[in-house]
Write an enzyme that holds these catalytic residues in place. Structure first.
Site, PDB file in Angstrom:
ATOM      1  N   LYS A 129      -9.564   2.581  -2.846  1.00 48.84           N
ATOM      2  CA  LYS A 129      -9.839   1.819  -1.881  1.00 48.84           C
ATOM      3  C   LYS A 129     -11.453   2.401  -1.393  1.00 48.84           C
ATOM      4  O   LYS A 129     -11.696   3.641  -1.570  1.00 48.84           O
ATOM      5  CB  LYS A 129      -9.207   2.288  -0.479  1.00 48.84           C
ATOM      6  N   CYS A 161      -5.182  -2.304   2.802  1.00 47.52           N
ATOM      7  CA  CYS A 161      -4.994  -2.183   4.216  1.00 47.52           C
ATOM      8  C   CYS A 161      -6.264  -3.163   4.848  1.00 47.52           C
ATOM      9  O   CYS A 161      -6.394  -4.233   4.593  1.00 47.52           O
ATOM     10  CB  CYS A 161      -5.181  -0.942   4.719  1.00 47.52           C
ATOM     11  N   GLU A 209       0.835  -1.251  -0.125  1.00 49.09           N
ATOM     12  CA  GLU A 209       0.064   0.107  -0.032  1.00 49.09           C
ATOM     13  C   GLU A 209       0.845   1.086   0.110  1.00 49.09           C
ATOM     14  O   GLU A 209       1.869   1.225   0.875  1.00 49.09           O
ATOM     15  CB  GLU A 209      -0.835  -0.188   1.121  1.00 49.09           C
TER      16      GLU A 209
END
Length: 512
Positions: A322, A374, A264
């Site tokens: 995301k 994440c 990430e």
């Protein structure tokens, strides 16, 4: 002294909350979860709802105080907060999450007086996982940390995960512990509870040998890159060029892999800032070597929006943004109050935009994959609703925010559950660890050492087909649990109004 002894259960509650923490990674004393649940249910069944709520709150303080203390590291060490503010905010979070075991205690104390052995047990187990679901999915965008099922990734109960998911496993774990308590309270319940316990645990053991998905093609070789860039200097302009060179150098050593995956925000700059000088040459190199890259970086959207993104380079360049953001890390809930508090404490946090539910799956190695960034990998339904068209799961993470604590290990344990629920390989590239490969059975197959600049290469098999859980989903499971609870209630009521049939659901004392 007598007054202290009258609060003996409350005094012990935080210790048993901490005992529950020991069931999770990296400690992995999985069966400690049963002991903790036995204690708290035993106590709640003897208390008034208000007293049970107090015991539950103290239990929660022990659980979350020992389980998410690493929040202090992210706020103080890397977030820039002073020690007092970091302690205060960590204590506030622990105190807020402890309210949920308090709610569970209140509910279970209410149901513990119901007639009917299995009505009490099932109602209590449903209450436990229902509160976990509310905490883990709804409140403040969800915080499913330390949900009891994750501690069972290596026990026979893991066999149920592909059928009923993480909340189903949690229900069976709670039901098992609560049934043990009922046996301890009255040995007459042995004949009613023991066969069910044996069926659950032997059934889980058998289900671990069942394969719910099948190979969808030849194995592909994947290399995971762990840059080990310190969070304290990751975004320093003076370090940006060194970081970009490091990832480029590590990648060039593995052009023979089918897919190369970075963590990430491995690229510490917006896409527009590095497109021409860095991304385009990488795209060209990947295309020439017949490999594909999956990289993490921030990107801009319309207006002032910006995203935490994943980009594929090679045959099919594409972007994923995301969608499930981390509260207080990537966006600020409870505005304007939260923003005002953090400004006063001088703690800088991001405010990313949501990518949306309708994003197309990314593709690498000839197969589509589910992308999670994440802590998106801690939400079972988020992965399950996309998995039918995907061959494997990719998670890009940066757990450097939490240092050398239990958090990276807890996070990997939750990722393992996603592989188990969906019957897919999961590959996980992180900045500092835990970087690794997870099999469709949830087993951690290969792991890179933590806090080391390294790469990790292995072969995975893209899979097809869906598990029963993918079809059922969490909402479907809770619908089944609601029907089970109503059925049990109906049977108990029927037994109560028909004395001749009381033996059907007898609680061992001659009553329904």
């Amino acid at each position: 002294m007598n007054r202290i002894l009258s609060f003996k259960w409350e005094i012990a509650a935080p210790l048993f909350g901490a005992l529950l923490t020991s069931a999770f990674a990296p400690y992995d004393y999985a069966y400690a979860a049963i002991a903790a649940l036995i204690f708290v249910y035993w106590v709640w069944c003897q208390q008034t709802p208000k007293r049970a709520a107090l015991t539950g709150y103290l239990f929660g303080l022990g659980l979350f105080g020992s389980g998410i203390w690493w929040t202090y590291i992210s706020i103080h060490d890397f977030g820039g907060g002073d020690p007092y503010s970091a302690v205060a905010l960590t204590a506030l979070l622990v105190g807020v999450w402890a309210l949920f075991p308090a709610l569970t205690g209140w509910l279970i104390a209410k149901t513990s007086v119901w007639s009917g052995l299995w009505l009490r047990i099932i109602a209590a187990a449903v209450a436990w996982v229902a509160v976990e679901y509310f905490r883990g999915y709804w409140l403040l965008n969800g915080f499913p940390w330390l949900q009891i099922a994750y501690s069972q990734i290596s026990t026979p109960l893991a066999g149920f995960a592909p059928l009923i998911g993480v909340y189903g496993v949690g229900f069976l774990l709670a039901l098992s512990a609560f049934a043990v308590v009922e046996i301890l309270r009255d040995k007459v319940h042995v004949m009613a509870c023991l066969p069910v316990l044996l069926a659950i645990w032997s059934g889980g053991w058998y289900l671990q040998s069942v394969s719910w998905t099948r190979a969808a093609g030849a194995p592909i070789t994947i290399t995971l890159v762990q840059g080990n860039i310190g969070q304290d200097n990751k975004w320093q302009n003076s370090q940006q060029l060194n970081t970009l060179r490091l990832y480029r150098t590590l990648t060039e050593q593995h052009w023979d892999s089918d897919v190369i995956i970075w963590p990430e925000t491995a690229i510490p700059a917006f896409l527009s800032q590095v497109q021409a000088a860095y991304i385009d040459p990488l795209q060209q190199a990947a295309h020439e070597h017949g490999a594909e890259l999956v990289v993490g970086l921030p990107s801009e959207g319309q207006g002032k929006d910006y995203y935490n993104s994943v980009m594929t380079l090679g045959e099919k360049p594409a972007l994923y943004h995301k969608n499930h953001l981390l509260p207080f890390g990537e966006y600020l809930p409870l505005q304007p109050l939260s923003g005002w508090i953090l400004d006063k404490l001088q703690i800088p946090l991001g405010d990313f935009a949501v990518g949306g539910d309708r994003q197309a799956l990314l593709t690498a190695g000839g197969h589509a994959f589910v992308t999670t960034i994440c802590y998106e990998d801690v939400f079972g339904e988020l992965v399950a609703r996309q998995i039918a068209d995907a061959g494997y799961i990719v998670n890009l993470t940066n757990d450097a925010w939490f240092g050398d604590s239990s958090q990276p290990h807890q996070h990997m344990q939750m990722a393992q559950m996603r592989a188990l629920e969906t019957g897919r390989y999961l590959v996980r590239a992180t900045n500092t660890g835990v970087t690794g490969f997870v099999g469709p059975d949830g087993t951690l197959l290969k792991q890179a050492p933590l806090f080391t600049t390294t790469t990790l290469t292995d072969r995975i098999v893209p899979m097809s087909g869906v598990t029963p859980y993918v079809w059922l989903g969490d909402k479907g499971l809770f619908a089944l649990l609601a029907m089970l609870l109503l059925f049990t209630y109906g049977c108990s009521y029927w037994s109560a109004v028909n004395p001749a049939n009381q033996a059907v659901l007898s609680d061992g004392n001659g009553g329904a």
